[in-house]
Design a protein around this motif. Sequence first.
Motif, PDB file in Angstrom:
ATOM      1  N   VAL A  99       0.884  -1.013  -0.405  1.00  0.00           N
ATOM      2  CA  VAL A  99      -0.015   0.025  -0.188  1.00  0.00           C
ATOM      3  C   VAL A  99       0.476   1.370   0.003  1.00  0.00           C
ATOM      4  CG1 VAL A  99      -0.392   0.265   2.280  1.00  0.00           C
ATOM      5  CG2 VAL A  99      -2.199   0.658   0.620  1.00  0.00           C
ATOM      6  N   ILE A 100       2.388   1.101   0.303  1.00  0.00           N
ATOM      7  CA  ILE A 100       3.207   1.977   0.187  1.00  0.00           C
ATOM      8  C   ILE A 100       3.119   3.085  -0.826  1.00  0.00           C
ATOM      9  CG2 ILE A 100       5.354   2.860   0.108  1.00  0.00           C
ATOM     10  CD1 ILE A 100       5.309   0.969   2.834  1.00  0.00           C
ATOM     11  N   PRO A 101       3.514   1.881  -2.038  1.00  0.00           N
ATOM     12  CA  PRO A 101       3.529   2.943  -3.558  1.00  0.00           C
ATOM     13  C   PRO A 101       1.950   3.936  -3.298  1.00  0.00           C
ATOM     14  CG  PRO A 101       4.265   0.714  -3.532  1.00  0.00           C
ATOM     15  CD  PRO A 101       3.655   1.110  -2.271  1.00  0.00           C
ATOM     16  N   VAL A 124      12.763  -0.703  -7.575  1.00  0.00           N
ATOM     17  CA  VAL A 124      11.715  -0.861  -8.392  1.00  0.00           C
ATOM     18  C   VAL A 124      11.363   0.797  -8.219  1.00  0.00           C
ATOM     19  CG1 VAL A 124       8.985  -0.895 -10.020  1.00  0.00           C
ATOM     20  CG2 VAL A 124      10.555  -2.470  -9.484  1.00  0.00           C
ATOM     21  N   LEU A 125      10.932   1.743  -7.352  1.00  0.00           N
ATOM     22  CA  LEU A 125      10.950   2.804  -7.139  1.00  0.00           C
ATOM     23  C   LEU A 125      11.506   3.336  -7.238  1.00  0.00           C
ATOM     24  CD1 LEU A 125       9.545   2.229  -3.596  1.00  0.00           C
ATOM     25  CD2 LEU A 125       7.846   3.405  -5.071  1.00  0.00           C
ATOM     26  N   TRP A 126      12.752   3.390  -7.165  1.00  0.00           N
ATOM     27  CA  TRP A 126      14.165   3.652  -7.391  1.00  0.00           C
ATOM     28  C   TRP A 126      14.619   3.903  -8.946  1.00  0.00           C
ATOM     29  CZ3 TRP A 126      18.989   2.599  -9.986  1.00  0.00           C
ATOM     30  CH2 TRP A 126      20.203   3.742 -10.148  1.00  0.00           C
ATOM     31  N   LEU A 127      14.288   3.022  -9.866  1.00  0.00           N
ATOM     32  CA  LEU A 127      14.402   3.166 -10.830  1.00  0.00           C
ATOM     33  C   LEU A 127      13.343   3.737 -11.672  1.00  0.00           C
ATOM     34  CD1 LEU A 127      14.773  -0.848 -12.238  1.00  0.00           C
ATOM     35  CD2 LEU A 127      16.574   0.998 -12.327  1.00  0.00           C
ATOM     36  N   VAL A 133      19.580   8.739  -2.203  1.00  0.00           N
ATOM     37  CA  VAL A 133      20.421   9.460  -0.884  1.00  0.00           C
ATOM     38  C   VAL A 133      18.905   9.406   0.032  1.00  0.00           C
ATOM     39  CG1 VAL A 133      20.629  11.494   0.706  1.00  0.00           C
ATOM     40  CG2 VAL A 133      21.600  11.178  -1.724  1.00  0.00           C
ATOM     41  N   MET A 134      18.135   9.619   0.171  1.00  0.00           N
ATOM     42  CA  MET A 134      16.715   9.413   1.103  1.00  0.00           C
ATOM     43  C   MET A 134      16.614   8.435   1.555  1.00  0.00           C
ATOM     44  SD  MET A 134      12.731  10.017   0.408  1.00  0.00           S
ATOM     45  CE  MET A 134      12.473   8.961  -0.556  1.00  0.00           C
ATOM     46  N   LEU A 135      17.007   6.538   0.831  1.00  0.00           N
ATOM     47  CA  LEU A 135      17.185   5.297   0.532  1.00  0.00           C
ATOM     48  C   LEU A 135      18.102   5.677   1.890  1.00  0.00           C
ATOM     49  CD1 LEU A 135      15.763   4.240  -2.412  1.00  0.00           C
ATOM     50  CD2 LEU A 135      14.740   4.242  -0.398  1.00  0.00           C
TER      51      LEU A 135
END
Length: 426
Positions: free
Chosen positions: A178-180, A227-230, A240-242
């Motif tokens: 659910v986060i995305p 996937v979020l980073w890509l 940097v945030m991750l």
Amino acid sequence: MRDILVTLVVFGALPWVLRSPVNGALLWVWISVMNPHTQGWGFATAFPFALVVALVTMASMLITREPRRLPSTHVSRVMLALTAWMCATLPFSMFPELSLEMWWKVMKIMLMSFVCMMLVKSERDIRRLVWVLAISLGYYGVKGGVFTLRSGGGNRVWGPAGTFIGDNNAIALALIMVIPLMVFLRQHSTRRWVRHALAASMLLCALAALGAYSRGALLAIAAMVLVLWLKSRSKMAAAVMLATAAPLLIAFMPPEWGSRMESIRSYQADGSAQGRLNAWGMAWNLARDRFFGGGFAIYEEPVFAIYAPNPADLHAAHSIYFQMLGEHGFVGLALYLLLGLLAWRDAAWIIRHAAPVAELRWAAGLAAMIQTSLTGFAVGGAFLSLAYFDLPYYLVGILVTTRVLVERALAVPAAHAAGAPAKALA
């Protein structure tokens, strides 16, 4: 008090459902995903709220004059084929009575998934549905995150008892999925307090997922982060945030959590992992022997005695893939995998065609986030018996509707340029 509150909310919303059936679809999703009646202690825990809402929604569909058609796409057709195949395997079940009980539950989920596809037809409805999903699971994420903070990560987070997400591993996977969706809502919200609330909710959901002590969820988180980073527009800022947030979250957890996650490497010595491998071997052997699989109920001593490498080690499937394989054979697994593949391709198509159009960028952003959620489900589901969990089916339905909307929006300028009459687009 909670029982009365849930009853008042549901029955108070029924006139709203009669005015517009899409409201019934949203109310159904809220009940089926959040299961609010499980938060009480009295009569509401056993009251058939979902059935009442489904019946009123059907009645509303009959009395309203708006056209109701299931979108005809590759995804919807494969989903229909999967549903039909699960019906076809039912007569060949090894334990007919137990299978019939689960079949009825699954068919209700599939039916209402199709109803949602028929009723959710606009951008506004899609956004409302995403909000319902985010709030339904975000409730447990915020609650679980606060619990993890208060306990210092020393106690596990569990979901609502008696539901698909009651198990600690299942609630962890649901929360990271659910986060995305929250990311999408935050990106497209104009109110600062809503963005701050969603950011806090995402953090608490992540903390609750860690607090569930789920090794499969940790792998799913890793896949989703990649996937979020890509898909991030600013990859350096995202990295940097991750790199900052992940160590802080992990450092908060106690040594017991680290020891459990570390056991992923030594699965050969882990009893739970070996039990899963035994269940997977059973499902493989059963599917090779029975074309239609064993039905919805195969995790019984007689089945393991015939098909399992270790007949004495009984375990549930603990994998959406081997669950489909054992219960519905190779055909069932093939349809299930094809559904996921086509949904992914639909999302990629939406991103590719909607991103260049300013009015459709919301669709591209939503499709990217649903891809991320489905990635988490594909990875985390490899270790959980959640083949019939309703959230992924709702996400697939959202992709179907979103693609239809994008196709229509792109067809309008093309038709005008060609001199086509507007009525040809109806």
